[in-house]
Motif scaffolding. Structure first.
Motif, mmCIF file in Angstrom:
data_model
loop_
_atom_site.group_PDB
_atom_site.id
_atom_site.type_symbol
_atom_site.label_atom_id
_atom_site.label_comp_id
_atom_site.label_asym_id
_atom_site.label_seq_id
_atom_site.Cartn_x
_atom_site.Cartn_y
_atom_site.Cartn_z
ATOM 1 N N TYR A 1 0.605 -1.124 -0.197
ATOM 2 C CA TYR A 1 -0.128 0.052 -0.175
ATOM 3 C C TYR A 1 0.875 1.413 0.129
ATOM 4 C CZ TYR A 1 -3.406 3.327 1.531
ATOM 5 O OH TYR A 1 -4.055 4.594 1.593
ATOM 6 N N ASN B 1 0.884 4.335 -2.799
ATOM 7 C CA ASN B 1 0.507 5.804 -2.323
ATOM 8 C C ASN B 1 1.812 6.237 -1.888
ATOM 9 O OD1 ASN B 1 -2.465 5.626 -2.719
ATOM 10 N ND2 ASN B 1 -2.102 3.707 -1.378
ATOM 11 N N TRP C 1 2.370 8.860 1.209
ATOM 12 C CA TRP C 1 2.660 8.372 2.539
ATOM 13 C C TRP C 1 4.115 8.423 2.880
ATOM 14 C CZ3 TRP C 1 -0.717 8.597 6.120
ATOM 15 C CH2 TRP C 1 -2.112 8.800 6.104
ATOM 16 N N ASP D 1 -2.876 6.481 10.891
ATOM 17 C CA ASP D 1 -3.762 6.610 9.993
ATOM 18 C C ASP D 1 -3.656 5.980 8.708
ATOM 19 O OD1 ASP D 1 -4.930 8.798 11.595
ATOM 20 O OD2 ASP D 1 -3.326 10.148 11.085
ATOM 21 N N MET D 2 -2.348 5.694 8.314
ATOM 22 C CA MET D 2 -2.141 5.036 7.151
ATOM 23 C C MET D 2 -2.545 3.584 7.275
ATOM 24 S SD MET D 2 1.492 3.894 5.014
ATOM 25 C CE MET D 2 2.072 2.477 5.993
ATOM 26 N N LYS E 1 -5.222 2.473 8.897
ATOM 27 C CA LYS E 1 -6.745 2.716 8.712
ATOM 28 C C LYS E 1 -7.048 2.902 7.080
ATOM 29 C CE LYS E 1 -7.583 4.894 13.094
ATOM 30 N NZ LYS E 1 -8.076 6.172 13.777
ATOM 31 N N GLN E 2 -6.204 3.748 6.296
ATOM 32 C CA GLN E 2 -6.438 3.875 5.082
ATOM 33 C C GLN E 2 -6.214 2.696 4.455
ATOM 34 O OE1 GLN E 2 -7.434 6.579 3.327
ATOM 35 N NE2 GLN E 2 -7.973 7.636 5.156
ATOM 36 N N PHE F 1 -8.790 0.317 1.908
ATOM 37 C CA PHE F 1 -8.214 -0.201 0.534
ATOM 38 C C PHE F 1 -8.582 -1.846 0.185
ATOM 39 C CE2 PHE F 1 -4.800 -1.397 -2.221
ATOM 40 C CZ PHE F 1 -5.053 -0.697 -3.246
#
Length: 78
Positions: A18, A22, A25, A38-39, A41-42, A46
């Motif tokens: 991930y 992305n 990040w 937070d990452m 959770k994202q 995803f």
């Protein structure tokens, strides 16, 4: 990026993938290492690993199974 954050990410292959998908990040974690949660959770959103997403997937599978059972009943009745 801090070493402890990098180790945490590399322990989870999906999280590492991930991060590679992305790259924003990399910058965020370099400036604010505490945002690793937070990452995570994202990444769960995803990959569809949040509770509502899992419930929805189970519901879809149950509907598919019920449809298959109904089709088998119709075939046996004929």
């Amino acid at each position: 990026m801090r070493q402890d954050v990098l180790e945490k990410i590399k322990l989870d292959p999906q999280l590492h993938y991930y991060l590679r998908l992305n790259p924003i990040w990399y910058r965020r974690l370099g400036r604010h290492p505490e945002s690793v949660h937070d990452m995570i959770k994202q990444a769960k959103v995803f990959y569809g690993k949040t509770f509502p997403q899992r419930v929805d997937q189970i519901n879809k599978n149950m509907q598919m199974a019920m449809m298959m059972i109904e089709m088998m009943k119709q075939v046996q009745d004929q």
